[in-house]
Design an enzyme around this catalytic site. Structure first.
Site, PDB file in Angstrom:
ATOM      1  N   THR A 116       0.895  -1.253  -0.053  1.00  0.00           N
ATOM      2  CA  THR A 116      -0.096   0.041  -0.085  1.00  0.00           C
ATOM      3  C   THR A 116       0.816   1.287  -0.156  1.00  0.00           C
ATOM      4  O   THR A 116       2.058   1.226   0.494  1.00  0.00           O
ATOM      5  CB  THR A 116      -0.975   0.039   1.363  1.00  0.00           C
ATOM      6  OG1 THR A 116      -1.536   1.317   1.337  1.00  0.00           O
ATOM      7  CG2 THR A 116      -0.082  -0.166   2.492  1.00  0.00           C
ATOM      8  N   TYR A 140      -1.605   0.277   9.918  1.00  0.00           N
ATOM      9  CA  TYR A 140      -2.140  -0.301   8.800  1.00  0.00           C
ATOM     10  C   TYR A 140      -0.930  -0.318   7.837  1.00  0.00           C
ATOM     11  O   TYR A 140      -0.165  -1.228   7.363  1.00  0.00           O
ATOM     12  CB  TYR A 140      -3.293   0.359   7.989  1.00  0.00           C
ATOM     13  CG  TYR A 140      -3.569  -0.428   6.773  1.00  0.00           C
ATOM     14  CD1 TYR A 140      -3.981  -1.582   6.279  1.00  0.00           C
ATOM     15  CD2 TYR A 140      -3.592   0.812   5.410  1.00  0.00           C
ATOM     16  CE1 TYR A 140      -3.854  -1.825   4.861  1.00  0.00           C
ATOM     17  CE2 TYR A 140      -3.517   0.227   4.279  1.00  0.00           C
ATOM     18  CZ  TYR A 140      -3.541  -0.963   3.878  1.00  0.00           C
ATOM     19  OH  TYR A 140      -3.924  -1.433   2.576  1.00  0.00           O
TER      20      TYR A 140
END
Ligand code: UDP
Length: 335
Positions: A116, A140
């Site tokens: 990501t 995250y």
């Protein structure tokens, strides 16, 4: 090839399983159905299981001779990761570690990882290149960065090779609206906006209008899920040809602000849904835009859907189907 797709009943993984099947590959989907759905698996065989269950993974790998693994299974909600870091480290990091370990022990040497843009944190320069510092600002992003580190280290000492794709903001759906994002409590901007347009939510709340961007709202690089899947297929081909481990950004190289996205959602749906302003959301960087020159140059990736209206249109068709609404009902509701 025989390919294991973890998280293949989820949003992006289900698009990957679909394309692999359409292109004649043999697909096994491994998913615990925590956020995925059985009916989203259009190709291949679904095995319901958890990546925390190492014995089940071992048995699966012993029974099937996988040639490659595409690992999508993960938690993906940034602000939830701030509130529940252990949940994120456990699923996104520990479970990925289990999977990589299983691959190495069973000599599966080709691995595609859903990374990501959140690994960059707040980048110094936008568009951001792959060699930028990795300073994630939320659990995250940190959990994904940790997996990248494991992949790097494991590939140094074994024949294991990987491609980590750093996704920017993935959106849109299958052009035939067979699959799409199906989270009950969706948090992503385009889905939230469309649900506001459908009247399923009161409004779209804009998280922060005081960022250092031209209109004060955050900028993101929205990429259609099918362009992202093309990148995965190219990555798989690269590894199948014996290509070395690589890390690539996946985005178009230009971004839109939250306000601009809301404007295009209004245009596409024809619905002037309510928008309100609220404070900043924790863990949000002001601007994230990909420099995707590397994947274009090395794998020949050419996006087919670099058009925000198309992205939103495919997501809109999917949302209408998901909630069983047709144009007439929607117009009446919004009168
Ligand atoms: N956003 C917003 N309201 C929402 C959802 C998102 O203003 O209801 C903003 C969010 O602050 C971010 C951008 O939209 O700047 C994209 O957020 P999203 O959750 O879609 O993806 P992320 O960039 O967090 O992965």
């Amino acid at each position: 090839m025989k390919v294991l797709v973890t998280g293949g009943a989820g949003y992006i993984g289900s698009h990957m399983a679909r394309t692999l099947g359409e292109q004649g590959h043999d697909v096994v989907v491994y998913d615990n159905l925590s956020t995925g759905h059985r009916e989203s698996v259009l190709s291949g065989r679904l095995v319901v299981g958890d990546l925390a269950d190492t014995a089940a993974l071992d048995a699966l790998f012993a029974g099937e001779k996988f040639e490659a693994v595409a690992h999508f299974a993960a938690h993906i909600v940034v602000d939830e990761s701030v509130r529940e870091p252990i949940k994120y480290y456990r699923n996104n990091f520990v479970n990925a570690l289990n999977l990589i370990d299983t691959c190495v022990r069973h000599k599966v040497d080709k691995f595609i990882f859903s990374s990501t843009a959140a690994v960059y944190g707040i980048p110094d320069r936008v568009p951001v290149t792959e060699d930028a510092l990795l300073l994630p600002i939320n659990p995250y992003g940190a959990s994904k960065r940790m997996v990248e580190q494991v992949l790097r280290d494991v590939s140094h000492t074994t024949g294991f090779r990987y491609v980590a794709l750093r996704y920017f903001n993935v959106a849109g759906a299958d052009p035939q609206a067979r699959i799409g994002q199906k989270y009950k409590d969706a948090t992503h901007l385009i889905t939230v906006s469309l649900r506001a347009a459908l009247g399923l939510r009161k409004d779209l709340k804009v998280f922060g209008m005081d960022y250092d961007t031209p209109d004060g709202t955050c900028i993101r690089d929205y990429i259609h899920v099918d362009d992202l899947i093309d990148a995965h297929m190219l990555a798989l081909g690269h590894l199948a040809r014996g290509g070395r481990s690589r890390i690539y950004n996946c985005g178009y190289g230009h971004g839109y602000s939250v306000k601009e996205v809301a404007g295009v959602v209004r245009q596409v749906t024809g619905i002037d849904f309510p928008v309100s302003e609220t404070g900043r959301r924790e863990g949000d960087p002001p601007a994230l835009v990909a420099d995707s020159s590397l994947i274009r140059a090395e794998l020949g990736w050419v996006p087919r859907h670099d058009d925000l209206a198309y992205i939103i249109k495919t997501a809109w068709e999917w949302e209408k189907k998901l909630y069983g609404r047709d144009e007439k009902q929607i117009k009446e509701k919004n009168r």
